[in-house]
Design a protein around this motif. Structure first.
Motif, PDB file in Angstrom:
ATOM      1  N   GLN A  50      76.902  -4.734  61.912  1.00  0.00           N
ATOM      2  CA  GLN A  50      76.211  -3.510  61.514  1.00  0.00           C
ATOM      3  C   GLN A  50      75.414  -2.964  62.698  1.00  0.00           C
ATOM      4  O   GLN A  50      74.199  -3.096  62.746  1.00  0.00           O
ATOM      5  CB  GLN A  50      75.267  -3.778  60.338  1.00  0.00           C
ATOM      6  N   PRO A  51      76.073  -2.355  63.675  1.00  0.00           N
ATOM      7  CA  PRO A  51      75.336  -1.853  64.845  1.00  0.00           C
ATOM      8  C   PRO A  51      74.421  -0.688  64.486  1.00  0.00           C
ATOM      9  O   PRO A  51      74.707   0.086  63.571  1.00  0.00           O
ATOM     10  CB  PRO A  51      76.445  -1.407  65.794  1.00  0.00           C
ATOM     11  N   ARG A  52      73.309  -0.586  65.203  1.00  0.00           N
ATOM     12  CA  ARG A  52      72.358   0.502  64.964  1.00  0.00           C
ATOM     13  C   ARG A  52      72.866   1.783  65.600  1.00  0.00           C
ATOM     14  O   ARG A  52      73.650   1.769  66.540  1.00  0.00           O
ATOM     15  CB  ARG A  52      70.999   0.169  65.581  1.00  0.00           C
ATOM     16  N   ASN A  53      72.370   2.900  65.097  1.00  0.00           N
ATOM     17  CA  ASN A  53      72.616   4.226  65.654  1.00  0.00           C
ATOM     18  C   ASN A  53      74.094   4.593  65.733  1.00  0.00           C
ATOM     19  O   ASN A  53      74.509   5.351  66.594  1.00  0.00           O
ATOM     20  CB  ASN A  53      71.989   4.355  67.046  1.00  0.00           C
ATOM     21  N   LEU A  54      74.889   4.059  64.841  1.00  0.00           N
ATOM     22  CA  LEU A  54      76.285   4.429  64.790  1.00  0.00           C
ATOM     23  C   LEU A  54      76.406   5.636  63.858  1.00  0.00           C
ATOM     24  O   LEU A  54      75.848   5.671  62.772  1.00  0.00           O
ATOM     25  CB  LEU A  54      77.124   3.262  64.248  1.00  0.00           C
ATOM     26  N   ALA A  55      77.094   6.648  64.299  1.00  0.00           N
ATOM     27  CA  ALA A  55      77.190   7.906  63.545  1.00  0.00           C
ATOM     28  C   ALA A  55      77.765   7.632  62.149  1.00  0.00           C
ATOM     29  O   ALA A  55      78.687   6.848  61.980  1.00  0.00           O
ATOM     30  CB  ALA A  55      78.055   8.894  64.283  1.00  0.00           C
ATOM     31  N   LYS A  56      77.199   8.310  61.137  1.00  0.00           N
ATOM     32  CA  LYS A  56      77.666   8.119  59.774  1.00  0.00           C
ATOM     33  C   LYS A  56      79.108   8.576  59.607  1.00  0.00           C
ATOM     34  O   LYS A  56      79.821   8.073  58.752  1.00  0.00           O
ATOM     35  CB  LYS A  56      76.772   8.855  58.785  1.00  0.00           C
TER      36      LYS A  56
END
Length: 61
Positions: A50-56
């Motif tokens: 679950q990487p952060r700041n990955l575009a929705k």
């Protein structure tokens, strides 16, 4: 004792990449660096799935 022998003795994992002069060199180094970054993330306790700041738009099914 050669330098490589010292490194092998000090580490749990060692990937030798000597005298690579072929077109596959970037692939070999990319795989090695991906393994390194994966293990560093695990040591830091980061959730690698679950990487952060990955575009929705990428994560929404």
């Amino acid at each position: 004792m050669k330098k490589d022998d010292k490194v092998i003795f000090l580490t749990d994992m060692f990937i030798a990449a000597h005298n690579l002069e072929c077109i596959a060199t970037p692939i070999i180094f990319t795989i090695s660096l991906q393994l390194l970054s994966y293990h560093v993330a695990l040591i830091k306790g980061t959730d690698v799935d679950q990487p952060r700041n990955l575009a929705k738009s990428v994560t929404v099914e």
